[in-house]
Scaffold this motif. Structure first.
Motif, short mmCIF file in Angstrom:
data_model
loop_
_atom_site.label_atom_id
_atom_site.label_comp_id
_atom_site.label_asym_id
_atom_site.label_seq_id
_atom_site.Cartn_x
_atom_site.Cartn_y
_atom_site.Cartn_z
N THR A 60 25.08 -42.47 -6.63
CA THR A 60 26.31 -42.21 -7.39
C THR A 60 26.85 -43.51 -7.99
N GLY A 61 26.82 -44.56 -7.19
CA GLY A 61 27.27 -45.87 -7.67
C GLY A 61 26.44 -46.35 -8.85
N LEU A 62 25.13 -46.15 -8.78
CA LEU A 62 24.25 -46.55 -9.89
C LEU A 62 24.56 -45.75 -11.14
N THR A 63 24.73 -44.44 -10.98
CA THR A 63 25.09 -43.58 -12.12
C THR A 63 26.36 -44.09 -12.79
N ASN A 64 27.33 -44.48 -11.94
CA ASN A 64 28.62 -44.95 -12.47
C ASN A 64 28.51 -46.23 -13.28
N ILE A 65 27.47 -47.05 -13.03
CA ILE A 65 27.31 -48.26 -13.84
C ILE A 65 26.23 -48.08 -14.91
N GLY A 66 25.82 -46.81 -15.11
CA GLY A 66 24.91 -46.52 -16.22
C GLY A 66 23.43 -46.68 -15.91
N VAL A 67 23.07 -46.78 -14.61
CA VAL A 67 21.65 -46.80 -14.25
C VAL A 67 21.22 -45.36 -13.99
N PRO A 68 20.25 -44.85 -14.75
CA PRO A 68 19.88 -43.43 -14.59
C PRO A 68 19.11 -43.18 -13.29
N THR A 69 19.49 -42.11 -12.58
CA THR A 69 18.78 -41.74 -11.34
C THR A 69 18.48 -40.24 -11.36
N HIS A 70 17.70 -39.82 -10.37
CA HIS A 70 17.34 -38.40 -10.27
C HIS A 70 18.41 -37.59 -9.54
N MET A 77 24.66 -31.45 4.70
CA MET A 77 24.46 -32.63 5.54
C MET A 77 23.10 -33.31 5.32
N ARG A 78 22.10 -32.50 5.03
CA ARG A 78 20.74 -33.05 4.98
C ARG A 78 20.04 -32.91 3.64
N GLU A 79 20.70 -32.27 2.67
CA GLU A 79 19.99 -31.97 1.42
C GLU A 79 20.76 -32.41 0.20
N GLN A 80 20.00 -32.79 -0.82
CA GLN A 80 20.62 -33.07 -2.11
C GLN A 80 19.79 -32.45 -3.23
N LEU A 81 20.48 -32.13 -4.30
CA LEU A 81 19.85 -31.57 -5.49
C LEU A 81 19.46 -32.74 -6.39
N ILE A 82 18.20 -32.75 -6.81
CA ILE A 82 17.71 -33.86 -7.64
C ILE A 82 16.95 -33.32 -8.85
N ARG A 83 16.82 -34.17 -9.87
CA ARG A 83 15.98 -33.82 -11.02
C ARG A 83 14.51 -33.96 -10.63
N GLN A 84 13.73 -33.01 -11.10
CA GLN A 84 12.29 -33.12 -10.87
C GLN A 84 11.74 -34.18 -11.82
N VAL A 85 10.99 -35.13 -11.27
CA VAL A 85 10.43 -36.20 -12.10
C VAL A 85 8.94 -36.30 -11.84
N GLU A 86 8.27 -36.98 -12.74
CA GLU A 86 6.87 -37.32 -12.53
C GLU A 86 6.91 -38.74 -11.95
N ILE A 87 6.51 -38.87 -10.68
CA ILE A 87 6.66 -40.17 -10.01
C ILE A 87 5.58 -41.15 -10.50
N VAL A 88 6.01 -42.33 -10.89
CA VAL A 88 5.07 -43.41 -11.20
C VAL A 88 4.47 -43.83 -9.85
N PRO A 89 3.13 -43.91 -9.72
CA PRO A 89 2.55 -44.08 -8.38
C PRO A 89 2.66 -45.52 -7.84
N LEU A 90 3.85 -46.07 -7.95
CA LEU A 90 4.07 -47.45 -7.50
C LEU A 90 5.33 -47.52 -6.65
N GLU A 91 5.29 -48.38 -5.64
CA GLU A 91 6.52 -48.77 -4.97
C GLU A 91 6.95 -50.08 -5.62
N VAL A 92 8.17 -50.12 -6.09
CA VAL A 92 8.69 -51.30 -6.77
C VAL A 92 9.53 -52.06 -5.75
#
Length: 253
Positions: A60-70, A77-92
Motif C-alpha cells: 500500500t505504501g509503495l502504491t501511494n508513492i507511485g510504485v506499481p504493485t500487484h 487475516m490470511r488472504e489478499q486479492l492480487i492482480r494476476q501477473v506473468e512472473i519474471v523468473p528472477l529473484e531481484v
C-alpha cells in the motif's frame, strides 16, 4: 456450501487460488517456514497472519508513492486479492549491507556497509537452489531484455528507498531484501510491477541499537522465536492484528 476454489500454485510460504474476477488471484499466506531451500521446515503459528498484514502495509505504501504493485486489497487475516501477473523468473536482490551469501562470496564482514546499494539476480529454480545469474545470462536466455532490466533496477531501487526510510523511522536497519517482478498487459502494452510479497521472510532486518535480527535468519540460525521477531516488526510499524499470540513453533520433518 461454496464450491472449492481452484488452486493455481502452491509455494513454500503461500498458495495462489483463482480470483473472483478474471485477471485476479487470491494469495493465501501459510504458517510454514522453510530455509536452506526447504531442507529445514517448521510450522510457525501466526506467521502467515503477520506476513499478510505486513505485505499489505508495504504494498500500500509503495502504491501511494507511485510504485506499481500487484496488490489490490486484503480480504481477511490470511488472504489478499492480487492482480494476476506473468512472473519474471528472477529473484531481484537489493543489498545495502553485507550479509548472507555476499559476505561469504567476497569475504566481507557481516553488517559492513556496501559502497552503494547492489542489485543482483538469482534464477528462480528450487531444484538448482536459485543460482545467482549475471545480466548476460538473463538477456541470452530471454528471461528479460535490457529494457526490462533497466526498469527492474529502477523499481528495485525505489522500493529500497521506500523500505529503508520506513524501517529507519522505527529503528530498524534494512540489510537486504528480495522482490519478484511481474509483467501485466494493458492491451498491447506490457508493464513491470512489484509482485509476490514484501515481509520479514524476504528481508534482513536488524535492530539499529542492538543488532538483534528481526527476520527469517531467526529461524535459519535458531536465534529464538520467529513469531516474536515478526510481531516486534509489526508492532513498531503499528500494523498488528489484535489476536496474534506468540505460540511456540512446532517442528515438522
Amino acid at each position: 456450501m461454496a464450491p472449492r476454489r481452484k488452486k493455481i500454485y502452491e509455494g513454500k510460504a503461500k498458495i495462489l487460488y483463482e480470483g473472483p474476477e478474471p485477471g485476479t488471484l487470491v494469495q493465501y499466506f501459510k504458517d510454514d517456514a522453510t530455509a536452506f531451500n526447504a531442507q529445514k521446515k517448521a510450522t510457525i503459528e501466526g506467521k502467515g497472519v503477520l506476513n499478510n498484514r505486513l505485505s499489505e502495509y508495504f504494498m500500500t505504501g509503495l502504491t501511494n508513492i507511485g510504485v506499481p504493485t500487484h496488490f489490490i486489497k486484503r480480504l481477511n487475516m490470511r488472504e489478499q486479492l492480487i492482480r494476476q501477473v506473468e512472473i519474471v523468473p528472477l529473484e531481484v536482490i537489493v543489498r545495502n549491507f553485507a550479509a548472507g551469501s555476499i559476505a561469504k562470496r567476497l569475504g566481507l564482514e557481516e553488517g559492513s556497509p556496501l559502497p552503494r546499494p547492489i542489485v543482483e539476480y538469482s534464477y528462480k529454480n528450487d531444484d538448482l537452489g536459485d543460482p545467482l545469474v549475471p545480466e548476460e545470462y538473463i538477456i541470452a536466455f530471454g528471461w528479460a531484455n535490457q529494457q526490462d532490466l533497466d526498469d527492474i533496477v529502477a523499481l528495485a531501487l525505489r522500493v529500497n528507498d521506500f523500505l529503508t526510510g520506513v524501517f529507519y523511522g522505527v529503528g530498524i536497519k534494512l540489510i537486504d531484501f528480495k522482490i519478484e517482478i511481474g509483467r501485466v498487459w494493458d492491451g498491447d502494452f506490457m508493464r513491470l510491477i512489484v509482485a509476490d510479497e514484501i515481509s520479514p521472510d524476504s528481508c534482513r532486518l536488524w535492530d539499529m541499537k542492538t543488532g538483534q535480527k528481526l527476520d527469517k535468519d531467526v529461524f535459519r540460525r535458531d536465534l529464538g522465536n520467529l513469531t516474536d521477531a515478526y510481531t516486534e516488526v509489526a508492532k513498531r510499524l503499528g500494523v498488528l492484528p489484535t489476536n496474534t499470540q506468540p505460540i511456540k513453533p512446532t517442528l515438522i520433518n
